[in-house]
Design a protein around this motif. Structure first.
Motif, PDB file in Angstrom:
ATOM      1  N   GLN A 174       0.836  -1.200   0.000  1.00 34.95           N
ATOM      2  CA  GLN A 174       0.000   0.000   0.000  1.00 34.95           C
ATOM      3  C   GLN A 174       0.881   1.264   0.000  1.00 34.95           C
ATOM      4  N   GLN A 175       0.359   2.288  -0.628  1.00 34.39           N
ATOM      5  CA  GLN A 175       1.079   3.572  -0.679  1.00 34.39           C
ATOM      6  C   GLN A 175       0.656   4.437   0.505  1.00 34.39           C
ATOM      7  N   PHE A 176       1.652   4.953   1.216  1.00 29.96           N
ATOM      8  CA  PHE A 176       1.403   5.792   2.385  1.00 29.96           C
ATOM      9  C   PHE A 176       2.075   7.153   2.165  1.00 29.96           C
ATOM     10  N   GLY A 177       1.325   8.209   2.418  1.00 30.14           N
ATOM     11  CA  GLY A 177       1.881   9.556   2.255  1.00 30.14           C
ATOM     12  C   GLY A 177       1.382  10.508   3.321  1.00 30.14           C
ATOM     13  N   LEU A 178       2.104  11.586   3.523  1.00 34.25           N
ATOM     14  CA  LEU A 178       1.729  12.623   4.488  1.00 34.25           C
ATOM     15  C   LEU A 178       1.837  13.985   3.826  1.00 34.25           C
ATOM     16  N   SER A 213       4.871  15.842   0.661  1.00 33.30           N
ATOM     17  CA  SER A 213       3.819  15.921  -0.356  1.00 33.30           C
ATOM     18  C   SER A 213       3.899  14.725  -1.293  1.00 33.30           C
ATOM     19  N   GLY A 214       4.585  13.683  -0.833  1.00 27.67           N
ATOM     20  CA  GLY A 214       4.732  12.509  -1.685  1.00 27.67           C
ATOM     21  C   GLY A 214       4.597  11.220  -0.899  1.00 27.67           C
ATOM     22  N   ILE A 215       4.996  10.129  -1.529  1.00 28.56           N
ATOM     23  CA  ILE A 215       4.883   8.800  -0.933  1.00 28.56           C
ATOM     24  C   ILE A 215       6.086   8.536  -0.030  1.00 28.56           C
ATOM     25  N   ILE A 216       5.812   7.935   1.130  1.00 32.75           N
ATOM     26  CA  ILE A 216       6.869   7.530   2.054  1.00 32.75           C
ATOM     27  C   ILE A 216       6.993   6.009   1.981  1.00 32.75           C
ATOM     28  N   ASN A 217       8.181   5.553   1.652  1.00 35.26           N
ATOM     29  CA  ASN A 217       8.412   4.125   1.460  1.00 35.26           C
ATOM     30  C   ASN A 217       9.073   3.510   2.693  1.00 35.26           C
ATOM     31  N   PHE A 218       8.508   2.414   3.169  1.00 38.49           N
ATOM     32  CA  PHE A 218       9.095   1.660   4.275  1.00 38.49           C
ATOM     33  C   PHE A 218       9.809   0.439   3.688  1.00 38.49           C
ATOM     34  N   PRO A 219      10.972   0.098   4.226  1.00 33.21           N
ATOM     35  CA  PRO A 219      11.803  -0.931   3.576  1.00 33.21           C
ATOM     36  C   PRO A 219      11.231  -2.348   3.612  1.00 33.21           C
ATOM     37  N   SER A 220      10.491  -2.675   4.660  1.00 33.35           N
ATOM     38  CA  SER A 220       9.962  -4.047   4.778  1.00 33.35           C
ATOM     39  C   SER A 220       8.847  -4.051   5.818  1.00 33.35           C
ATOM     40  N   ALA A 221       8.264  -5.193   6.018  1.00 31.98           N
ATOM     41  CA  ALA A 221       7.228  -5.304   7.051  1.00 31.98           C
ATOM     42  C   ALA A 221       7.864  -5.079   8.424  1.00 31.98           C
ATOM     43  N   GLY A 222       7.064  -4.517   9.352  1.00 30.86           N
ATOM     44  CA  GLY A 222       7.568  -4.263  10.691  1.00 30.86           C
ATOM     45  C   GLY A 222       6.885  -3.071  11.326  1.00 30.86           C
ATOM     46  N   ASP A 223       7.341  -2.750  12.529  1.00 26.32           N
ATOM     47  CA  ASP A 223       6.806  -1.602  13.268  1.00 26.32           C
ATOM     48  C   ASP A 223       7.808  -0.447  13.185  1.00 26.32           C
ATOM     49  N   TYR A 224       7.304   0.732  12.828  1.00 23.26           N
ATOM     50  CA  TYR A 224       8.200   1.854  12.574  1.00 23.26           C
ATOM     51  C   TYR A 224       7.739   3.119  13.301  1.00 23.26           C
ATOM     52  N   LYS A 225       8.736   3.950  13.554  1.00 26.16           N
ATOM     53  CA  LYS A 225       8.485   5.332  13.957  1.00 26.16           C
ATOM     54  C   LYS A 225       8.977   6.235  12.821  1.00 26.16           C
ATOM     55  N   LEU A 226       8.093   7.110  12.392  1.00 22.06           N
ATOM     56  CA  LEU A 226       8.479   8.137  11.422  1.00 22.06           C
ATOM     57  C   LEU A 226       8.674   9.437  12.201  1.00 22.06           C
ATOM     58  N   ILE A 227       9.932   9.879  12.309  1.00 19.15           N
ATOM     59  CA  ILE A 227      10.272  11.048  13.126  1.00 19.15           C
ATOM     60  C   ILE A 227      10.584  12.227  12.210  1.00 19.15           C
ATOM     61  N   LEU A 228       9.835  13.310  12.388  1.00 22.03           N
ATOM     62  CA  LEU A 228      10.049  14.525  11.598  1.00 22.03           C
ATOM     63  C   LEU A 228      10.608  15.611  12.510  1.00 22.03           C
ATOM     64  N   THR A 229      11.747  16.200  12.115  1.00 25.09           N
ATOM     65  CA  THR A 229      12.423  17.205  12.938  1.00 25.09           C
ATOM     66  C   THR A 229      12.576  18.499  12.151  1.00 25.09           C
TER      67      THR A 229
END
Length: 248
Positions: A174-178, A213-229
Motif C-alpha cells: 500500500q502507498q502511504f503519504g503525508l 507531499s509525496g509517498i513515504i516508502n518503508f523498507p519491509s514489514a515491521g513496526d516503525y516510527k516516522l520522526i520529523l524534525t
C-alpha cells in the motif's frame, strides 16, 4: 611708482573692508527648502519635524543669501546632534553645501542645525528635527508544537486528517503519504529532516530533506516510527512522530 602701488593696495583693502561691512545677516536669507524622502518631495521650513527610517536616504535642498549692497559670499556650517540631554554631535560640516544627502544609521532623535556666516558674522541658524526608527530584525526561531500545520495522511490515495502521535496500519504494497509541514516564527524557511526507525531491530534511515507531499516508502514489514524534525535557523524544534505498522 612705489607710492602708486601702495595706493592701489590700500584702495583694494578699503574696498574689501567696505564689502565685509555691507555683508550682513539676512532675516529672510534662507531659500525655501525642498525635502525629498521615499520619492516624494515637499517644501518645508526651519523647525520642521521629520519621521524617517534607518538607512533610508533623505535629501534636503536650499540656500542662503546675505543682506548686502555689494556682492558678498555666505559660508555655511552645520552639525547633526542628538536631540537629547547630551546634545552630542554625531557629525559636523565646516563647509556645508546643498543639496544635503544623508542616511541615519541608528534609531533616536536628532537635530540638523545649519548656520550661515555673513562677513564673518554668525547668523540665525535653520534647524530640522528627525525622529529615526529602525525596524527590528525578524528573528527566525521555533514556534513549539504550535508550529506544526494540520496533517493529512493518504493510504492508497484516501485522505484522512491526522495529528502528530497517530498510529497507522498499512500493507507492504500500500502507498502511504503525508501532507503537512512546520512554520517557523519570523519570515524564514524551515528545514525538515526525517528518520524512519524500526522499533524492533533499531535499524534506521535518515533523510536530510523531507518533502511532505509525496509517498513515504518503508523498507519491509515491521513496526516503525516516522520522526520529523524541523529546524529554524539551525535550531531544532519539537519533533512530530507517527507510528506505522507495515504488514506483509
Amino acid at each position: 611708482m612705489k607710492n602708486l602701488i601702495t595706493a592701489i593696495i590700500m584702495l583694494l583693502l578699503s574696498a574689501t573692508m567696505i564689502n565685509a561691512q555691507n555683508c550682513k545677516c539676512n532675516p529672510h536669507g534662507f531659500n525655501p527648502f525642498q525635502y525629498t524622502y521615499n520619492g516624494e518631495t515637499q517644501t518645508v521650513r526651519s523647525m520642521h519635524q521629520f519621521d524617517v527610517k534607518c538607512n533610508t536616504p533623505i535629501l534636503l535642498n536650499g540656500g542662503y543669501k546675505c543682506s548686502y549692497k555689494t556682492v558678498c559670499d555666505v559660508k555655511l556650517k552645520a552639525t547633526i546632534k542628538k536631540n537629547d540631554a547630551s546634545g552630542s554631535i554625531i557629525k559636523s560640516y565646516d563647509d556645508f553645501t546643498f543639496p544635503w544627502k544623508y542616511e541615519f544609521e541608528n534609531a533616536g532623535s536628532y537635530v540638523l542645525e545649519i548656520t550661515p556666516w555673513c562677513g564673518g558674522k554668525v547668523c540665525a541658524a535653520a534647524k530640522f528635527y528627525f525622529t529615526v526608527k529602525c525596524d527590528k530584525p525578524t528573528v527566525c526561531k521555533c514556534r513549539g508544537k504550535d508550529g506544526w500545520n494540520k496533517f493529512t495522511a493518504y493510504i492508497d490515495g484516501a485522505a484522512k486528517p491526522t495529528n502528530c502521535g497517530e498510529s497507522f496500519q498499512i500493507g507492504l504494497k500500500q502507498q502511504f503519504g503525508l501532507e503537512g509541514g512546520y512554520k517557523c516564527e519570523g519570515n524564514c524557511n524551515v528545514a525538515l529532516k526525517g528518520q524512519i526507525v524500526n522499533t524492533t531491530t533499531g535499524e534506521s534511515q535518515s533523510f536530510p530533506n523531507v518533502n511532505l507531499s509525496g509517498i513515504i516508502n518503508f523498507p519491509s514489514a515491521g513496526d516503525y516510527k516516522l520522526i520529523l524534525t524541523p529546524t529554524c535557523a539551525k535550531e531544532e524544534c519539537d519533533v512530530c512522530i507517527f507510528y506505522v505498522t507495515v504488514k506483509k
